[in-house]
Motif scaffolding. Structure first.
Motif, PDB file in Angstrom:
ATOM      1  N   GLN A 131       0.885  -0.910   0.014  1.00 21.78           N
ATOM      2  CA  GLN A 131       0.044  -0.020  -0.048  1.00 21.78           C
ATOM      3  C   GLN A 131       0.773   1.229   0.076  1.00 21.78           C
ATOM      4  OE1 GLN A 131      -3.069  -0.009   3.185  1.00 21.78           O
ATOM      5  NE2 GLN A 131      -3.645  -2.190   2.546  1.00 21.78           N
ATOM      6  N   PHE A 132       0.704   2.080  -1.172  1.00 20.80           N
ATOM      7  CA  PHE A 132       1.477   3.296  -1.167  1.00 20.80           C
ATOM      8  C   PHE A 132       0.885   4.438  -0.651  1.00 20.80           C
ATOM      9  CE2 PHE A 132       2.952   0.508  -4.688  1.00 20.80           C
ATOM     10  CZ  PHE A 132       4.313   1.051  -4.666  1.00 20.80           C
ATOM     11  N   ILE A 133       1.548   5.383  -0.092  1.00 22.86           N
ATOM     12  CA  ILE A 133       1.109   6.355   0.443  1.00 22.86           C
ATOM     13  C   ILE A 133       0.854   7.722  -0.606  1.00 22.86           C
ATOM     14  CG2 ILE A 133       2.425   6.615   2.557  1.00 22.86           C
ATOM     15  CD1 ILE A 133       4.407   8.652   1.121  1.00 22.86           C
ATOM     16  N   LYS A 134      -0.207   8.296  -0.826  1.00 22.59           N
ATOM     17  CA  LYS A 134      -0.215   9.430  -1.756  1.00 22.59           C
ATOM     18  C   LYS A 134       0.772  10.272  -1.883  1.00 22.59           C
ATOM     19  CE  LYS A 134      -5.300   9.610  -1.115  1.00 22.59           C
ATOM     20  NZ  LYS A 134      -6.772  10.296  -0.916  1.00 22.59           N
ATOM     21  N   PRO A 135       0.995  10.725  -3.138  1.00 24.17           N
ATOM     22  CA  PRO A 135       0.272  10.324  -4.269  1.00 24.17           C
ATOM     23  C   PRO A 135       0.923   9.341  -5.451  1.00 24.17           C
ATOM     24  CG  PRO A 135       2.042  11.937  -4.623  1.00 24.17           C
ATOM     25  CD  PRO A 135       2.088  11.406  -3.105  1.00 24.17           C
ATOM     26  N   TYR A 136       1.553   8.244  -4.596  1.00 24.75           N
ATOM     27  CA  TYR A 136       1.971   7.327  -5.258  1.00 24.75           C
ATOM     28  C   TYR A 136       1.218   5.847  -5.746  1.00 24.75           C
ATOM     29  CZ  TYR A 136       6.537   9.510  -4.191  1.00 24.75           C
ATOM     30  OH  TYR A 136       7.481  10.480  -4.101  1.00 24.75           O
ATOM     31  N   ARG A 137       1.351   5.583  -6.716  1.00 23.94           N
ATOM     32  CA  ARG A 137       0.821   4.189  -7.140  1.00 23.94           C
ATOM     33  C   ARG A 137       1.678   3.323  -7.749  1.00 23.94           C
ATOM     34  NH1 ARG A 137      -1.048   3.544 -12.342  1.00 23.94           N
ATOM     35  NH2 ARG A 137      -1.324   5.673 -13.749  1.00 23.94           N
ATOM     36  N   GLN A 138       1.332   2.019  -7.718  1.00 23.02           N
ATOM     37  CA  GLN A 138       1.844   1.098  -8.394  1.00 23.02           C
ATOM     38  C   GLN A 138       1.995   0.959  -9.714  1.00 23.02           C
ATOM     39  OE1 GLN A 138       3.924  -3.254  -7.352  1.00 23.02           O
ATOM     40  NE2 GLN A 138       2.176  -2.244  -6.170  1.00 23.02           N
ATOM     41  N   PHE A 139       2.906   0.853 -10.637  1.00 25.54           N
ATOM     42  CA  PHE A 139       3.100   0.909 -11.966  1.00 25.54           C
ATOM     43  C   PHE A 139       3.667  -0.525 -12.819  1.00 25.54           C
ATOM     44  CE2 PHE A 139       6.000   2.391 -15.605  1.00 25.54           C
ATOM     45  CZ  PHE A 139       5.015   2.642 -16.561  1.00 25.54           C
ATOM     46  N   GLU A 140       2.904  -0.958 -13.820  1.00 29.82           N
ATOM     47  CA  GLU A 140       3.262  -2.147 -14.536  1.00 29.82           C
ATOM     48  C   GLU A 140       3.867  -1.509 -15.836  1.00 29.82           C
ATOM     49  OE1 GLU A 140       4.478  -5.089 -13.689  1.00 29.82           O
ATOM     50  OE2 GLU A 140       3.763  -5.052 -11.609  1.00 29.82           O
ATOM     51  N   LYS A 141       4.949  -1.643 -16.160  1.00 26.81           N
ATOM     52  CA  LYS A 141       5.416  -0.995 -17.484  1.00 26.81           C
ATOM     53  C   LYS A 141       4.816  -2.014 -18.436  1.00 26.81           C
ATOM     54  CE  LYS A 141       9.684  -1.519 -16.038  1.00 26.81           C
ATOM     55  NZ  LYS A 141      11.277  -1.663 -16.061  1.00 26.81           N
ATOM     56  N   SER A 142       4.529  -3.274 -18.222  1.00 25.67           N
ATOM     57  CA  SER A 142       3.949  -4.035 -19.576  1.00 25.67           C
ATOM     58  C   SER A 142       2.536  -3.652 -19.598  1.00 25.67           C
ATOM     59  CB  SER A 142       4.274  -5.283 -19.005  1.00 25.67           C
ATOM     60  OG  SER A 142       3.386  -5.681 -17.937  1.00 25.67           O
ATOM     61  N   ASN A 143       1.879  -3.014 -18.632  1.00 28.58           N
ATOM     62  CA  ASN A 143       0.503  -2.993 -18.825  1.00 28.58           C
ATOM     63  C   ASN A 143      -0.119  -1.433 -19.122  1.00 28.58           C
ATOM     64  OD1 ASN A 143       0.282  -5.741 -18.064  1.00 28.58           O
ATOM     65  ND2 ASN A 143      -0.095  -5.123 -16.131  1.00 28.58           N
ATOM     66  N   GLU A 144       0.915  -0.535 -18.943  1.00 34.74           N
ATOM     67  CA  GLU A 144       0.492   0.855 -18.971  1.00 34.74           C
ATOM     68  C   GLU A 144       1.624   1.634 -19.774  1.00 34.74           C
ATOM     69  OE1 GLU A 144      -0.632   4.421 -15.737  1.00 34.74           O
ATOM     70  OE2 GLU A 144      -0.404   2.325 -15.068  1.00 34.74           O
ATOM     71  N   LYS A 145       1.012   2.608 -20.589  1.00 34.06           N
ATOM     72  CA  LYS A 145       1.994   3.185 -21.484  1.00 34.06           C
ATOM     73  C   LYS A 145       2.109   4.633 -20.753  1.00 34.06           C
ATOM     74  CE  LYS A 145       0.629   1.320 -25.866  1.00 34.06           C
ATOM     75  NZ  LYS A 145       0.128   1.668 -27.245  1.00 34.06           N
ATOM     76  N   LEU A 146       3.406   5.021 -21.130  1.00 31.07           N
ATOM     77  CA  LEU A 146       3.809   6.324 -20.414  1.00 31.07           C
ATOM     78  C   LEU A 146       3.488   7.426 -21.447  1.00 31.07           C
ATOM     79  CD1 LEU A 146       7.301   5.369 -18.592  1.00 31.07           C
ATOM     80  CD2 LEU A 146       5.345   6.154 -17.500  1.00 31.07           C
ATOM     81  N   LYS A 147       3.557   8.404 -20.827  1.00 26.27           N
ATOM     82  CA  LYS A 147       3.279   9.838 -21.966  1.00 26.27           C
ATOM     83  C   LYS A 147       4.464  10.251 -22.256  1.00 26.27           C
ATOM     84  CE  LYS A 147      -1.062  10.963 -19.877  1.00 26.27           C
ATOM     85  NZ  LYS A 147      -1.917  12.252 -18.782  1.00 26.27           N
ATOM     86  N   GLU A 148       4.901  11.233 -23.267  1.00 27.86           N
ATOM     87  CA  GLU A 148       6.135  11.970 -23.510  1.00 27.86           C
ATOM     88  C   GLU A 148       6.515  12.623 -22.436  1.00 27.86           C
ATOM     89  OE1 GLU A 148       8.257  11.562 -25.810  1.00 27.86           O
ATOM     90  OE2 GLU A 148       6.950   9.940 -27.189  1.00 27.86           O
ATOM     91  N   ASN A 149       7.953  12.315 -21.900  1.00 29.17           N
ATOM     92  CA  ASN A 149       8.437  13.142 -20.689  1.00 29.17           C
ATOM     93  C   ASN A 149       7.837  12.627 -19.302  1.00 29.17           C
ATOM     94  OD1 ASN A 149      10.144  14.388 -22.567  1.00 29.17           O
ATOM     95  ND2 ASN A 149       8.472  15.906 -22.861  1.00 29.17           N
ATOM     96  N   GLU A 150       6.859  11.804 -19.154  1.00 33.65           N
ATOM     97  CA  GLU A 150       6.353  11.194 -18.007  1.00 33.65           C
ATOM     98  C   GLU A 150       7.513  10.461 -17.285  1.00 33.65           C
ATOM     99  OE1 GLU A 150       2.045   9.411 -15.867  1.00 33.65           O
ATOM    100  OE2 GLU A 150       2.928   9.028 -18.119  1.00 33.65           O
ATOM    101  N   GLU A 151       7.645  10.720 -15.955  1.00 34.62           N
ATOM    102  CA  GLU A 151       8.828   9.836 -15.399  1.00 34.62           C
ATOM    103  C   GLU A 151       8.078   9.053 -14.409  1.00 34.62           C
ATOM    104  OE1 GLU A 151      11.633  12.539 -13.322  1.00 34.62           O
ATOM    105  OE2 GLU A 151      12.341  13.108 -15.357  1.00 34.62           O
ATOM    106  N   TYR A 152       9.076   8.069 -13.935  1.00 37.11           N
ATOM    107  CA  TYR A 152       8.327   7.000 -12.749  1.00 37.11           C
ATOM    108  C   TYR A 152       9.512   6.634 -12.090  1.00 37.11           C
ATOM    109  CZ  TYR A 152      10.189   3.218 -15.797  1.00 37.11           C
ATOM    110  OH  TYR A 152      10.831   2.287 -16.543  1.00 37.11           O
TER     111      TYR A 152
END
Length: 215
Positions: A131-152
């Motif tokens: 469980q992440f604190i706000k404003p973080y959330r879990q991200f799977e590179k294979s399931n979600e595309k990043l926008k240009e210049n978006e960082e993780y």
């Protein structure tokens, strides 16, 4: 013969129970340290980062302060926990005395020299339960595309080695920043961790980091 089987069965049950308790505490430590590390090393820096608005945005920036609740910060968390003794063998420099002249130094070295430190094996954990604190959330590179210049953020951990009372521990943290098409080097180091008021917190090498609290 029957008595021996009963004793053996009870012994095996006891070992399994100890392993389960250890892994349960290890999961809690990873969850707490994940949030603690992101808070100190990422979110704090974002909030301190000077904003350079355009002329049309100046009034809006002054009128609307930085709001954590509006952010959507992605984290890729590895589910692989590498043996901490193996990491030490390959990267001895990570385990140099990080806390000179302090009580923490004694604790650090006693854990490094413990039998548990040498015996912890590779394992995987269920990262989806973190469980992440706000404003973080879990991200799977294979399931979600990043926008240009978006960082993780990318985080991975070694096995966590505790002292006997499970009040202190050592963990290796690898932290990096990524974006679409690239990953930058961040920090890869062994840290002492402490449990205070049922929460695990890592002890940074630089004690002068400012802290903000998020409920």
């Amino acid at each position: 013969m029957r008595l021996k089987r009963i004793i053996l069965t009870l012994f095996i049950i006891s070992l399994v129970s100890c392993d389960n308790n250890y892994e349960k505490e290890e999961f809690k430590a990873i969850e707490d340290i994940t949030n603690n590390y992101l808070l100190k090393n990422h979110l704090n820096k974002m909030m301190e980062k000077p904003q350079i608005p355009s002329e049309n945005e100046i009034e809006e920036v002054y009128e609307r302060p930085f709001n954590v609740d509006t952010l959507d910060l992605k984290v890729y968390l590895s589910d692989a926990l590498l043996p901490i003794s193996q990491i030490k063998e390959d990267n001895e420099w990570m385990f140099d005395d990080n806390y000179f002249g302090t009580k923490d130094s004694t604790i650090f070295h006693s854990i490094v020299n413990s039998r548990e430190f040498k015996n912890l094996k590779y394992r995987e954990f269920d990262k989806n339960k973190i469980q992440f604190i706000k404003p973080y959330r879990q991200f799977e590179k294979s399931n979600e595309k990043l926008k240009e210049n978006e960082e993780y953020s990318l985080l991975s951990f070694s096995r966590v080695c505790f002292d006997e009372k499970k009040e202190n521990g050592i963990v290796v943290i690898e932290y990096r920043q990524g974006s679409k098409g690239w990953t930058s080097y961040g920090n890869h180091m062994a840290f002492l961790i402490k449990k205070t008021n049922e929460k695990w917190e890592y002890i940074p090498r630089n004690r002068n980091i400012q802290r903000i609290e998020i409920n």
